[in-house]
Every structure is written in structure tokens, then in C-alpha cells.
Design a protein around this motif. Sequence first.
Motif, PDB file in Angstrom:
ATOM      1  N   LEU A 141      40.051  -0.024  27.615  1.00  0.00           N
ATOM      2  CA  LEU A 141      41.704   0.239  27.881  1.00  0.00           C
ATOM      3  C   LEU A 141      41.785   0.522  28.882  1.00  0.00           C
ATOM      4  O   LEU A 141      42.976   0.248  29.598  1.00  0.00           O
ATOM      5  N   TYR A 142      41.385   1.202  30.337  1.00  0.00           N
ATOM      6  CA  TYR A 142      41.524   0.859  31.588  1.00  0.00           C
ATOM      7  C   TYR A 142      41.449  -0.017  32.656  1.00  0.00           C
ATOM      8  O   TYR A 142      41.460   0.401  33.678  1.00  0.00           O
ATOM      9  N   THR A 143      40.837  -0.752  31.829  1.00  0.00           N
ATOM     10  CA  THR A 143      40.748  -1.858  32.307  1.00  0.00           C
ATOM     11  C   THR A 143      41.374  -3.572  31.998  1.00  0.00           C
ATOM     12  O   THR A 143      42.370  -3.774  32.875  1.00  0.00           O
ATOM     13  N   LYS A 144      41.790  -3.682  31.328  1.00  0.00           N
ATOM     14  CA  LYS A 144      42.497  -5.060  30.396  1.00  0.00           C
ATOM     15  C   LYS A 144      43.627  -5.316  29.965  1.00  0.00           C
ATOM     16  O   LYS A 144      43.786  -5.811  30.022  1.00  0.00           O
ATOM     17  N   HIS A 145      43.591  -3.895  29.201  1.00  0.00           N
ATOM     18  CA  HIS A 145      45.376  -3.744  28.515  1.00  0.00           C
ATOM     19  C   HIS A 145      45.183  -2.168  29.383  1.00  0.00           C
ATOM     20  O   HIS A 145      46.080  -1.580  29.180  1.00  0.00           O
ATOM     21  N   VAL A 146      45.447  -2.319  30.850  1.00  0.00           N
ATOM     22  CA  VAL A 146      46.043  -0.743  31.707  1.00  0.00           C
ATOM     23  C   VAL A 146      47.406  -0.941  31.638  1.00  0.00           C
ATOM     24  O   VAL A 146      47.764   0.031  31.128  1.00  0.00           O
ATOM     25  N   TYR A 147      47.984  -2.157  31.828  1.00  0.00           N
ATOM     26  CA  TYR A 147      49.809  -1.978  31.700  1.00  0.00           C
ATOM     27  C   TYR A 147      49.918  -1.918  30.367  1.00  0.00           C
ATOM     28  O   TYR A 147      51.174  -1.218  29.635  1.00  0.00           O
ATOM     29  N   PHE A 148      49.301  -2.484  29.108  1.00  0.00           N
ATOM     30  CA  PHE A 148      49.540  -1.907  27.766  1.00  0.00           C
ATOM     31  C   PHE A 148      49.723  -0.923  27.464  1.00  0.00           C
ATOM     32  O   PHE A 148      50.628   0.291  26.843  1.00  0.00           O
ATOM     33  N   PHE A 149      48.404   0.034  28.112  1.00  0.00           N
ATOM     34  CA  PHE A 149      48.406   1.311  27.838  1.00  0.00           C
ATOM     35  C   PHE A 149      49.230   2.359  28.245  1.00  0.00           C
ATOM     36  O   PHE A 149      50.186   3.124  28.088  1.00  0.00           O
TER      37      PHE A 149
END
Length: 202
Positions: A141-149
Motif C-alpha cells: 500500500l505504501y510503496t507501489k500504490h501509495v498515490y492511489f491510497f
Amino acid sequence: MSVASAFFYLFSGIMIASAFMVIAARNPVHSVLFLILAFVNASGLFILLGAEFLAMILVVVYVGAVAVLFLFVVMMLDVDFAELKQGFLQYLPVGALIGIIVAIELVLVVGGFTPSPATMAAARSPTPPDVSNTMALGLVLYTKHVYFFQAAGMILLTAMIGSIVLTLRHKPGVKRQDISEQNARTREEAMEVRKVPSRKGV
């Protein structure tokens, strides 16, 4: 039969029965209680799958907040459910048609689903044994998809502010708090000393 299989059949059976009772119960309060029971058993299935984080979120968020909120709303609102059920037979054909269409779509989607080679390769290479499920999910969540999160958080924040603005009503004659005025008050303005004669009262 192993212990895991026994718990799987136990949790899944209770969950299916409670989910059926959610829509079959006549009392809406009982429906909410059966919904809570379904959530708890679903969290048990997540634990059997090794997804303890999802099980915790299901209990904390859905059971602890959403389902309890539903319960309080249903209990506090004076809704005439007998009046709502009067038009049930009138809309039954349309509802049955929509249900059949949704069931056909679900069968087509599940029957025609084929996992991609990348998904199969990821399933064959699980997370290392020293990394827990919660840590692996946090890393994703906090590396690959941090912007979506973060975008999802901003959307939820905007929805919360919008709901507050839409439901806020300023009633005339109601005293409101003014922080700057309170901070600017002096001791002379906030306190008034009166000398009251004995046995005279205020």
C-alpha cells in the motif's frame, strides 16, 4: 477431517445461514444482528486463509462501526415498515427480473474467468516466512500504490466534508462559539463582582 476443514464448514455454514436471515427476518433489528454475525464468521474465514489483517479490519470497521451505526439508526428512527412492505408485491416482478439478470452475469463472469500468467506466478511465490500478512500489505500500500491510497483518503475526506456542509443548518437564536472573542476576553469582562446585602439575595 482436519481441524481447519471443520472450522471452515462451521464458519461458512453459519455465515450463509445468517446472511439468509438478514433478508428473511421480519424485524430490522434482528437483520442487523444477523449481519453482525455474518461479519464475525467471515472474519473467521479470513483467519483460516492467513489474512489476519482483513479479519481484524472486518471486525473493527464493519462490526464495530458500520453495523452498530445501522443498528442505532434502525432503532432510533420511527419507520413504519408495514407501510414499506405494502408495495412489495407490486415491484416483485421487476426485482425478480433484475435478480435473474445479475445471477446470469455472475455465472458468465465466474465461468469465463481465467487468471493471467502473472497472477499464477505471484501465487506460486508467496511472501517470505519472516514477513507477516499485515507487513506485506503495508509494503504494497505504501510503496507501489501509495498515490492511489492517498487519493482514496482525499476522496473520503471530501465526501465527509460535503456531507457535513449539506446537513449543517444554522438555526436563529442559537448561541455559537467564537474562539477569537473568547480568547480576547479580559478578567474584567469575564467576571463581575457584586456586593449583595445580607438576607436580600441576588
